[in-house]
Design a protein around this motif. Structure first.
Motif, PDB file in Angstrom:
ATOM      1  N   GLU A  23       0.833  -1.203   0.000  1.00  0.00           N
ATOM      2  CA  GLU A  23       0.000   0.000   0.000  1.00  0.00           C
ATOM      3  C   GLU A  23       0.868   1.254   0.000  1.00  0.00           C
ATOM      4  OE1 GLU A  23      -2.660  -0.182   3.276  1.00  0.00           O
ATOM      5  OE2 GLU A  23      -4.013  -1.634   2.326  1.00  0.00           O
ATOM      6  N   HIS A  24       1.957   1.210   0.777  1.00  0.00           N
ATOM      7  CA  HIS A  24       2.855   2.368   0.836  1.00  0.00           C
ATOM      8  C   HIS A  24       3.491   2.633  -0.522  1.00  0.00           C
ATOM      9  CE1 HIS A  24       5.864   5.165   2.254  1.00  0.00           C
ATOM     10  NE2 HIS A  24       6.825   4.395   1.775  1.00  0.00           N
ATOM     11  N   ASN A  25       3.945   1.569  -1.159  1.00  0.00           N
ATOM     12  CA  ASN A  25       4.605   1.736  -2.455  1.00  0.00           C
ATOM     13  C   ASN A  25       3.633   2.245  -3.513  1.00  0.00           C
ATOM     14  OD1 ASN A  25       7.137   0.950  -1.585  1.00  0.00           O
ATOM     15  ND2 ASN A  25       6.835  -1.195  -2.086  1.00  0.00           N
ATOM     16  N   LEU A  26       2.408   1.705  -3.517  1.00  0.00           N
ATOM     17  CA  LEU A  26       1.428   2.146  -4.492  1.00  0.00           C
ATOM     18  C   LEU A  26       1.037   3.602  -4.259  1.00  0.00           C
ATOM     19  CD1 LEU A  26      -0.896  -0.991  -4.708  1.00  0.00           C
ATOM     20  CD2 LEU A  26       0.609  -0.122  -6.498  1.00  0.00           C
ATOM     21  N   SER A  27       0.972   4.002  -2.985  1.00  0.00           N
ATOM     22  CA  SER A  27       0.584   5.384  -2.697  1.00  0.00           C
ATOM     23  C   SER A  27       1.653   6.369  -3.124  1.00  0.00           C
ATOM     24  CB  SER A  27       0.310   5.549  -1.193  1.00  0.00           C
ATOM     25  OG  SER A  27       1.513   5.437  -0.449  1.00  0.00           O
ATOM     26  N   ARG A  28       2.901   5.910  -3.222  1.00  0.00           N
ATOM     27  CA  ARG A  28       3.987   6.796  -3.633  1.00  0.00           C
ATOM     28  C   ARG A  28       3.990   7.031  -5.133  1.00  0.00           C
ATOM     29  NH1 ARG A  28       9.647   5.060  -1.543  1.00  0.00           N
ATOM     30  NH2 ARG A  28      10.134   6.965  -2.686  1.00  0.00           N
ATOM     31  N   MET A  29       3.316   6.185  -5.878  1.00  0.00           N
ATOM     32  CA  MET A  29       3.288   6.349  -7.323  1.00  0.00           C
ATOM     33  C   MET A  29       2.365   7.501  -7.687  1.00  0.00           C
ATOM     34  SD  MET A  29       3.020   2.381  -8.447  1.00  0.00           S
ATOM     35  CE  MET A  29       3.993   1.152  -7.586  1.00  0.00           C
ATOM     36  N   TRP A  34       2.106   8.380 -16.869  1.00  0.00           N
ATOM     37  CA  TRP A  34       3.022   8.480 -17.999  1.00  0.00           C
ATOM     38  C   TRP A  34       4.239   9.339 -17.681  1.00  0.00           C
ATOM     39  CZ3 TRP A  34      -2.064   7.856 -18.168  1.00  0.00           C
ATOM     40  CH2 TRP A  34      -2.568   6.893 -19.030  1.00  0.00           C
ATOM     41  N   GLY A  35       4.209  10.037 -16.564  1.00  0.00           N
ATOM     42  CA  GLY A  35       5.266  10.991 -16.277  1.00  0.00           C
ATOM     43  C   GLY A  35       6.551  10.343 -15.811  1.00  0.00           C
ATOM     44  N   ALA A  36       7.596  11.149 -15.797  1.00  0.00           N
ATOM     45  CA  ALA A  36       8.880  10.687 -15.305  1.00  0.00           C
ATOM     46  C   ALA A  36       8.835  10.626 -13.781  1.00  0.00           C
ATOM     47  CB  ALA A  36       9.976  11.643 -15.762  1.00  0.00           C
ATOM     48  N   PRO A  37       9.637   9.757 -13.166  1.00  0.00           N
ATOM     49  CA  PRO A  37       9.648   9.673 -11.705  1.00  0.00           C
ATOM     50  C   PRO A  37      10.141  10.962 -11.085  1.00  0.00           C
ATOM     51  CG  PRO A  37      11.440   8.400 -12.664  1.00  0.00           C
ATOM     52  CD  PRO A  37      10.568   8.827 -13.794  1.00  0.00           C
ATOM     53  N   ALA A  38       9.641  11.261  -9.909  1.00  0.00           N
ATOM     54  CA  ALA A  38      10.059  12.476  -9.224  1.00  0.00           C
ATOM     55  C   ALA A  38      11.530  12.389  -8.873  1.00  0.00           C
ATOM     56  CB  ALA A  38       9.223  12.673  -7.950  1.00  0.00           C
ATOM     57  N   CYS A 275       8.244   0.475 -11.524  1.00  0.00           N
ATOM     58  CA  CYS A 275       9.085  -0.204 -10.534  1.00  0.00           C
ATOM     59  C   CYS A 275       9.915   0.812  -9.756  1.00  0.00           C
ATOM     60  CB  CYS A 275      10.010  -1.215 -11.220  1.00  0.00           C
ATOM     61  SG  CYS A 275       9.164  -2.675 -11.888  1.00  0.00           S
ATOM     62  N   ARG A 276      10.503   1.763 -10.475  1.00  0.00           N
ATOM     63  CA  ARG A 276      11.331   2.766  -9.805  1.00  0.00           C
ATOM     64  C   ARG A 276      10.496   3.634  -8.865  1.00  0.00           C
ATOM     65  NH1 ARG A 276      13.542   3.033 -15.137  1.00  0.00           N
ATOM     66  NH2 ARG A 276      12.347   4.923 -15.614  1.00  0.00           N
ATOM     67  N   LYS A 277       9.313   4.024  -9.317  1.00  0.00           N
ATOM     68  CA  LYS A 277       8.453   4.849  -8.465  1.00  0.00           C
ATOM     69  C   LYS A 277       8.042   4.114  -7.199  1.00  0.00           C
ATOM     70  CE  LYS A 277       6.210   8.091 -11.641  1.00  0.00           C
ATOM     71  NZ  LYS A 277       4.890   8.550 -12.126  1.00  0.00           N
ATOM     72  N   GLY A 278       7.800   2.827  -7.305  1.00  0.00           N
ATOM     73  CA  GLY A 278       7.325   2.058  -6.166  1.00  0.00           C
ATOM     74  C   GLY A 278       8.419   1.395  -5.363  1.00  0.00           C
ATOM     75  N   CYS A 279       9.689   1.703  -5.668  1.00  0.00           N
ATOM     76  CA  CYS A 279      10.829   1.076  -4.975  1.00  0.00           C
ATOM     77  C   CYS A 279      10.829  -0.436  -5.160  1.00  0.00           C
ATOM     78  CB  CYS A 279      10.847   1.437  -3.497  1.00  0.00           C
ATOM     79  SG  CYS A 279      11.146   3.186  -3.175  1.00  0.00           S
ATOM     80  N   TYR A 280      10.591  -0.865  -6.382  1.00  0.00           N
ATOM     81  CA  TYR A 280      10.707  -2.275  -6.751  1.00  0.00           C
ATOM     82  C   TYR A 280      11.913  -2.454  -7.668  1.00  0.00           C
ATOM     83  CZ  TYR A 280       5.991  -3.106  -4.959  1.00  0.00           C
ATOM     84  OH  TYR A 280       4.885  -3.214  -4.158  1.00  0.00           O
ATOM     85  N   GLU A 281      12.522  -3.630  -7.603  1.00  0.00           N
ATOM     86  CA  GLU A 281      13.642  -3.964  -8.464  1.00  0.00           C
ATOM     87  C   GLU A 281      13.252  -5.173  -9.313  1.00  0.00           C
ATOM     88  OE1 GLU A 281      17.070  -4.568  -6.081  1.00  0.00           O
ATOM     89  OE2 GLU A 281      17.148  -2.481  -5.357  1.00  0.00           O
ATOM     90  N   LEU A 282      13.389  -5.021 -10.622  1.00  0.00           N
ATOM     91  CA  LEU A 282      12.987  -6.062 -11.552  1.00  0.00           C
ATOM     92  C   LEU A 282      14.197  -6.920 -11.890  1.00  0.00           C
ATOM     93  CD1 LEU A 282      10.430  -6.880 -13.199  1.00  0.00           C
ATOM     94  CD2 LEU A 282      11.309  -5.459 -15.055  1.00  0.00           C
ATOM     95  N   ASP A 283      14.105  -8.233 -11.610  1.00  0.00           N
ATOM     96  CA  ASP A 283      15.193  -9.141 -11.968  1.00  0.00           C
ATOM     97  C   ASP A 283      15.468  -9.062 -13.463  1.00  0.00           C
ATOM     98  OD1 ASP A 283      15.390  -9.890  -9.377  1.00  0.00           O
ATOM     99  OD2 ASP A 283      14.612 -11.935  -9.644  1.00  0.00           O
ATOM    100  N   GLU A 284      16.710  -9.348 -13.846  1.00  0.00           N
ATOM    101  CA  GLU A 284      17.076  -9.249 -15.256  1.00  0.00           C
ATOM    102  C   GLU A 284      16.235 -10.176 -16.117  1.00  0.00           C
ATOM    103  OE1 GLU A 284      21.052  -9.621 -18.100  1.00  0.00           O
ATOM    104  OE2 GLU A 284      21.251  -9.540 -15.924  1.00  0.00           O
ATOM    105  N   ASP A 285      16.063 -11.421 -15.681  1.00  0.00           N
ATOM    106  CA  ASP A 285      15.247 -12.344 -16.476  1.00  0.00           C
ATOM    107  C   ASP A 285      13.767 -11.983 -16.401  1.00  0.00           C
ATOM    108  OD1 ASP A 285      15.119 -13.003 -13.810  1.00  0.00           O
ATOM    109  OD2 ASP A 285      15.069 -15.168 -14.136  1.00  0.00           O
ATOM    110  N   ARG A 338      11.738  -6.913  -4.551  1.00  0.00           N
ATOM    111  CA  ARG A 338      12.156  -7.704  -5.711  1.00  0.00           C
ATOM    112  C   ARG A 338      10.958  -8.291  -6.466  1.00  0.00           C
ATOM    113  NH1 ARG A 338      14.862 -13.621  -5.400  1.00  0.00           N
ATOM    114  NH2 ARG A 338      15.454 -13.859  -7.605  1.00  0.00           N
ATOM    115  N   LEU A 339      10.983  -8.143  -7.791  1.00  0.00           N
ATOM    116  CA  LEU A 339       9.993  -8.783  -8.670  1.00  0.00           C
ATOM    117  C   LEU A 339      10.733  -9.789  -9.539  1.00  0.00           C
ATOM    118  CD1 LEU A 339       7.870  -5.679  -9.808  1.00  0.00           C
ATOM    119  CD2 LEU A 339       7.396  -7.279  -7.941  1.00  0.00           C
ATOM    120  N   THR A 340      10.242 -10.999  -9.562  1.00  0.00           N
ATOM    121  CA  THR A 340      10.936 -12.086 -10.248  1.00  0.00           C
ATOM    122  C   THR A 340      10.217 -12.501 -11.528  1.00  0.00           C
ATOM    123  OG1 THR A 340       9.728 -13.871  -9.126  1.00  0.00           O
ATOM    124  CG2 THR A 340      11.644 -12.937  -7.971  1.00  0.00           C
ATOM    125  N   ALA A 341      10.928 -13.296 -12.334  1.00  0.00           N
ATOM    126  CA  ALA A 341      10.317 -13.833 -13.549  1.00  0.00           C
ATOM    127  C   ALA A 341       9.134 -14.726 -13.205  1.00  0.00           C
ATOM    128  CB  ALA A 341      11.355 -14.600 -14.361  1.00  0.00           C
TER     129      ALA A 341
END
Length: 356
Positions: A23-29, A34-38, A275-285, A338-341
């Motif tokens: 909820e915290h991460n979604l509220s930060r978005m 379409w805009g660039a991250p703050a 992902c960047r706005k919500g403080c998530y990191e997307l795995d390479e795969d 972290r978000l995984t494949a």
């Protein structure tokens, strides 16, 4: 038995942590998808100032927007720097053609103002526009920043965006449509009125009141041409037919901006941005899995919805991540980011299951 009870308590605690973090991460978005991250604090980049409030004309108006649009004492935000607004526009993903057109329009307005300041003859200039394109291509987002740009240039006194559609303008009884439409227009004075799917106002039959709404809008455009901009939006062909169906519309709307569909690569970048706005990191795969999922689901840009489709996909991935983490007895902070494949794959499977 006591061990099982303790284990259940730990799982419940972890679920609460996951729910709170999500909820915290979604509220930060930002609402501007379409805009660039703050800019990060201390990065040296200029922070975005508070924009003018956006009002919904269908009853969903926020309190601050209502106060400003209804003419109460709500403070109008000061004009933002034009350079900051142009930088924000440049930071939007895609929209190359629209960015060029907006910059050209801004230059035209600036020269028009310089001629006025120097006592030179002024050619009447209409700033009303038609935005055409498929859903999710950024029309509302650009309309919002256009309101702020016009406020920055001194053309509009408030710079708010009031968004409406046929349901917000047309009533079901004789004489009520003009009243309903005027209320929306009063909220929009000093800013931009954005009419989504504007073509729905036309062609409703002999007993339809859409024409009454059109006539009321046209009158306000004429009476308040110094402090009101109207943007009509919708699908390409339908918008062309709508504007050409009425001489009044055709004479006032002479600027057309087409919004292209996003490319698969641009949609992947939109996913990364979220992902960047919500403080998530997307795995390479996982990035490759996202691109494959977008390609599979985006067979029709209209039904997928361009960036809106990406947003829906992103939310489904978060749900699958939460399901995965809920099965663990302990969850570290890094895992919450972290978000995984596997999360992406399960999101795709859940969509296919729902469609069956």
């Amino acid at each position: 038995m006591a061990d099982n009870h303790k284990k259940d308590e730990i799982i419940l605690q972890q679920l609460e942590v996951i729910r709170t973090m999500t909820e915290h991460n979604l509220s930060r978005m930002g609402s501007d998808f379409w805009g660039a991250p703050a800019p990060a604090p201390g990065s040296g980049a200029p922070e975005r100032k508070a924009a003018a409030p956006e009002a919904k004309a269908d009853g969903g108006t926020e309190k601050a927007a209502e106060a400003a649009a209804d003419g109460t004492d709500q403070a109008v935000p000061p004009p933002e720097k034009l350079e900051d607004l142009q930088a924000e526009l440049d930071g939007y993903i895609g929209l190359a053609r629209v960015k060029r057109e907006v910059k050209t329009l801004v230059n035209l307005v600036k020269v028009h103002q310089m001629r006025k300041e120097n006592g030179l003859p002024e050619t009447e200039m209409s700033l009303h526009m038609v935005f055409s394109g498929n859903p999710g291509t950024g029309k509302t987002t650009v309309a919002r920043i256009m309101a702020r740009i016009y406020h920055s240039l001194g053309i509009l006194s408030k710079g708010q965006l009031v968004e409406t559609d046929r349901s917000g303008l047309v009533a079901g009884y004789v004489g009520q449509t003009a009243i309903k439409t005027r209320k929306v227009l009063e909220k929009a004075l000093g800013g931009v009125l954005f009419i989504d799917e504007a073509y729905a106002l036309n062609g409703g039959g002999d007993n339809d009141f859409g024409q009454e709404a059109i006539d009321t809008v046209l009158k306000y455009m004429e009476d308040h041409r110094d402090d009101l901009v109207v943007i009509a939006a919708g699908y390409d062909g339908l918008m062309d037919q709508f504007i050409r169906s009425n001489p009044g519309l055709e004479s006032r709307f002479n600027r057309f901006l087409h919004f292209d569909d996003y490319t698969p690569q641009e949609m992947l970048e939109i996913f990364r941005m979220q992902c960047r706005k919500g403080c998530y990191e997307l795995d390479e795969d996982a990035a490759g899995a996202v691109q494959e999922l977008i390609a599979r689901e985006n067979t029709d840009p209209v039904s997928f919805g361009n960036a809106r489709g990406v947003r829906n996909l992103f939310e489904r991935v978060l749900v699958c991540q939460a399901d995965r983490l809920a099965r663990q007895e302990t969850v570290r902070r890094e895992e919450l980011m972290r978000l995984t494949a596997e999360d992406v794959r399960r999101a795709g499977e859940s969509e296919r299951e729902d469609a069956q």
